[in-house]
Design a protein around this motif. Structure first.
Motif, PDB file in Angstrom:
ATOM      1  N   VAL A 173     -33.953  31.418 -35.355  1.00  0.00           N
ATOM      2  CA  VAL A 173     -34.086  32.116 -36.635  1.00  0.00           C
ATOM      3  C   VAL A 173     -34.623  33.512 -36.375  1.00  0.00           C
ATOM      4  N   ASP A 174     -33.827  34.529 -36.656  1.00  0.00           N
ATOM      5  CA  ASP A 174     -34.219  35.920 -36.463  1.00  0.00           C
ATOM      6  C   ASP A 174     -34.435  36.557 -37.828  1.00  0.00           C
ATOM      7  N   LEU A 175     -35.634  37.060 -38.075  1.00  0.00           N
ATOM      8  CA  LEU A 175     -35.955  37.645 -39.374  1.00  0.00           C
ATOM      9  C   LEU A 175     -35.274  38.979 -39.622  1.00  0.00           C
ATOM     10  N   ILE A 176     -34.865  39.650 -38.554  1.00  0.00           N
ATOM     11  CA  ILE A 176     -34.495  41.057 -38.667  1.00  0.00           C
ATOM     12  C   ILE A 176     -32.988  41.256 -38.544  1.00  0.00           C
ATOM     13  N   ASN A 177     -32.451  42.132 -39.385  1.00  0.00           N
ATOM     14  CA  ASN A 177     -31.059  42.567 -39.283  1.00  0.00           C
ATOM     15  C   ASN A 177     -31.050  43.847 -38.456  1.00  0.00           C
ATOM     16  N   TRP A 178     -30.795  43.708 -37.170  1.00  0.00           N
ATOM     17  CA  TRP A 178     -30.866  44.841 -36.253  1.00  0.00           C
ATOM     18  C   TRP A 178     -29.723  45.819 -36.485  1.00  0.00           C
ATOM     19  N   ARG A 179     -28.598  45.334 -36.967  1.00  0.00           N
ATOM     20  CA  ARG A 179     -27.450  46.220 -37.192  1.00  0.00           C
ATOM     21  C   ARG A 179     -27.652  47.144 -38.381  1.00  0.00           C
ATOM     22  N   ARG A 180     -28.600  46.810 -39.232  1.00  0.00           N
ATOM     23  CA  ARG A 180     -28.893  47.653 -40.399  1.00  0.00           C
ATOM     24  C   ARG A 180     -30.188  48.431 -40.205  1.00  0.00           C
ATOM     25  N   GLY A 181     -30.498  48.703 -38.949  1.00  0.00           N
ATOM     26  CA  GLY A 181     -31.640  49.545 -38.663  1.00  0.00           C
ATOM     27  C   GLY A 181     -32.949  48.811 -38.478  1.00  0.00           C
ATOM     28  N   GLY A 182     -32.913  47.491 -38.390  1.00  0.00           N
ATOM     29  CA  GLY A 182     -34.126  46.742 -38.122  1.00  0.00           C
ATOM     30  C   GLY A 182     -34.910  46.360 -39.353  1.00  0.00           C
ATOM     31  N   CYS A 183     -34.237  46.140 -40.465  1.00  0.00           N
ATOM     32  CA  CYS A 183     -34.923  45.727 -41.692  1.00  0.00           C
ATOM     33  C   CYS A 183     -34.889  44.204 -41.814  1.00  0.00           C
ATOM     34  N   PHE A 184     -35.652  43.672 -42.777  1.00  0.00           N
ATOM     35  CA  PHE A 184     -35.635  42.241 -43.050  1.00  0.00           C
ATOM     36  C   PHE A 184     -34.231  41.810 -43.452  1.00  0.00           C
ATOM     37  N   ALA A 185     -33.778  40.710 -42.871  1.00  0.00           N
ATOM     38  CA  ALA A 185     -32.411  40.244 -43.117  1.00  0.00           C
ATOM     39  C   ALA A 185     -32.243  39.597 -44.487  1.00  0.00           C
ATOM     40  N   GLY A 186     -33.339  39.244 -45.144  1.00  0.00           N
ATOM     41  CA  GLY A 186     -33.256  38.640 -46.472  1.00  0.00           C
ATOM     42  C   GLY A 186     -33.457  37.138 -46.439  1.00  0.00           C
ATOM     43  N   ASP A 187     -34.048  36.604 -47.510  1.00  0.00           N
ATOM     44  CA  ASP A 187     -34.330  35.176 -47.587  1.00  0.00           C
ATOM     45  C   ASP A 187     -33.078  34.334 -47.355  1.00  0.00           C
ATOM     46  N   THR A 188     -31.974  34.715 -47.980  1.00  0.00           N
ATOM     47  CA  THR A 188     -30.754  33.907 -47.892  1.00  0.00           C
ATOM     48  C   THR A 188     -30.268  33.792 -46.461  1.00  0.00           C
ATOM     49  N   ALA A 189     -30.175  34.929 -45.754  1.00  0.00           N
ATOM     50  CA  ALA A 189     -29.661  34.926 -44.387  1.00  0.00           C
ATOM     51  C   ALA A 189     -30.622  34.224 -43.432  1.00  0.00           C
ATOM     52  N   VAL A 190     -31.902  34.499 -43.568  1.00  0.00           N
ATOM     53  CA  VAL A 190     -32.872  33.928 -42.635  1.00  0.00           C
ATOM     54  C   VAL A 190     -33.003  32.418 -42.833  1.00  0.00           C
ATOM     55  N   LEU A 191     -33.127  31.988 -44.071  1.00  0.00           N
ATOM     56  CA  LEU A 191     -33.270  30.551 -44.316  1.00  0.00           C
ATOM     57  C   LEU A 191     -31.991  29.790 -43.996  1.00  0.00           C
ATOM     58  N   ALA A 192     -30.839  30.447 -44.113  1.00  0.00           N
ATOM     59  CA  ALA A 192     -29.585  29.798 -43.731  1.00  0.00           C
ATOM     60  C   ALA A 192     -29.593  29.455 -42.240  1.00  0.00           C
ATOM     61  N   GLN A 193     -30.165  30.350 -41.426  1.00  0.00           N
ATOM     62  CA  GLN A 193     -30.274  30.074 -39.989  1.00  0.00           C
ATOM     63  C   GLN A 193     -31.150  28.845 -39.741  1.00  0.00           C
ATOM     64  N   LEU A 194     -32.274  28.783 -40.451  1.00  0.00           N
ATOM     65  CA  LEU A 194     -33.191  27.667 -40.257  1.00  0.00           C
ATOM     66  C   LEU A 194     -32.581  26.364 -40.738  1.00  0.00           C
ATOM     67  N   VAL A 195     -31.997  26.372 -41.921  1.00  0.00           N
ATOM     68  CA  VAL A 195     -31.382  25.160 -42.457  1.00  0.00           C
ATOM     69  C   VAL A 195     -30.239  24.690 -41.555  1.00  0.00           C
ATOM     70  N   ARG A 196     -29.460  25.633 -41.054  1.00  0.00           N
ATOM     71  CA  ARG A 196     -28.342  25.257 -40.186  1.00  0.00           C
ATOM     72  C   ARG A 196     -28.821  24.529 -38.937  1.00  0.00           C
ATOM     73  N   HIS A 197     -29.845  25.060 -38.275  1.00  0.00           N
ATOM     74  CA  HIS A 197     -30.306  24.391 -37.057  1.00  0.00           C
ATOM     75  C   HIS A 197     -30.946  23.048 -37.366  1.00  0.00           C
ATOM     76  N   LEU A 198     -31.725  22.975 -38.441  1.00  0.00           N
ATOM     77  CA  LEU A 198     -32.315  21.701 -38.814  1.00  0.00           C
ATOM     78  C   LEU A 198     -31.240  20.657 -39.131  1.00  0.00           C
ATOM     79  N   LYS A 199     -30.219  21.078 -39.853  1.00  0.00           N
ATOM     80  CA  LYS A 199     -29.142  20.147 -40.205  1.00  0.00           C
ATOM     81  C   LYS A 199     -28.372  19.709 -38.966  1.00  0.00           C
ATOM     82  N   GLN A 200     -28.091  20.652 -38.067  1.00  0.00           N
ATOM     83  CA  GLN A 200     -27.388  20.304 -36.834  1.00  0.00           C
ATOM     84  C   GLN A 200     -28.196  19.311 -36.004  1.00  0.00           C
TER      85      GLN A 200
END
Length: 253
Positions: A173-200
């Motif tokens: 789970v990476d909090l940061i969107n590096w392609r957009r200059g290093g800002c927070f990637a957003g709750d939706t994107a970050v939590l999707a990463q966490l939920v995906r790994h937990l579900k897998q």
């Protein structure tokens, strides 16, 4: 669109219905010295009793780190390469521990770095290599146990729990969107990463024993990153999860 926190709650509920407790761990990269951002990070660890595995760059590690270790009981250091210096060509992805230099040179640097961190931090250093940019020459892993390393951590679900005698536990789970200059990637994107790994993990699509790893970069955090971290730790405190320390993730004992 469903609320991402509701989706996380549902996934944790699915684990609970199976009588299982999801494990998590927290890795923060690029530490060298005491800074206000690092102090804030350690405050989160203390306040929420969440173990923090701090990937420290040996070449820049300063004694100013010591007071933070003294007051943060669940803080452990890992080895973040040597200098965090890119040796890749301009047309390649950034990498410090790649095949652009002789392997003997890379190994010698890592040996020197590990010795520096042991001398500085003593038993608060866990000999786990965190390659800068999460990339490394695959031939390097054969050499690491000889340097006293016990573990290796990069990015993405592991394909095996051990490699050449090293315990593997990555972050997912990476909090940061590096392609957009290093800002927070957003709750939706970050939590999707966490939920995906937990579900897998729950479905057996990846190694179910690998703790789901949260990766932060304290020096790059904007206000939204800090707010998310606080909310996540508060949220998890109300659910049956277990945060693991570096020792629990990597110590073969």
């Amino acid at each position: 669109m469903p609320d991402p926190w509701t989706l996380l709650s549902a996934e944790l509920q699915a684990w609970q219905e199976r009588g299982a407790t999801p494990t998590l761990w927290w890795r923060d990269d690029d530490a060298q010295r005491q800074t206000p951002a690092l102090e804030r990070l350690c405050q989160l660890s203390r306040h929420y009793s969440v173990p923090l595995s701090l990937a420290v760059i040996p070449a820049g590690a300063e004694p100013s780190l010591l007071p933070l270790f003294a007051v943060t009981p669940q803080l452990m250091a890992l080895q973040h390469g040597y200098q965090h210096h890119n040796h890749a060509r301009a047309d390649q992805r950034k990498c410090e521990l790649g095949d652009n230099r002789p392997l003997t040179e890379v190994v010698a640097e890592l040996q020197r770095g590990g010795d520096q961190l042991r001398q500085l931090l003593g038993d608060r250093f866990a000999a786990v290599l965190v390659p800068p940019w999460n990339r490394y020459n695959l031939d390097l892993s054969e050499q690491l146990a000889g340097l006293g390393c016990i573990g290796l951590s990069t990015l993405g679900p592991r394909s095996q729990s051990c490699e050449h005698g090293l315990r593997i536990n990555n972050v997912h789970v990476d909090l940061i969107n590096w392609r957009r200059g290093g800002c927070f990637a957003g709750d939706t994107a970050v939590l999707a990463q966490l939920v995906r790994h937990l579900k897998q993990r729950r479905l057996g699509e990846v190694d179910s024993e690998e703790a789901s790893g949260l990766m932060t970069h304290h020096l790059a955090h904007d206000a939204d990153c800090w707010q998310f971290c606080q909310r996540l730790f508060e949220f998890m405190a109300d659910h049956p999860v277990r945060w693991l320390s570096a020792r629990q993730c990597f110590d073969p004992a």
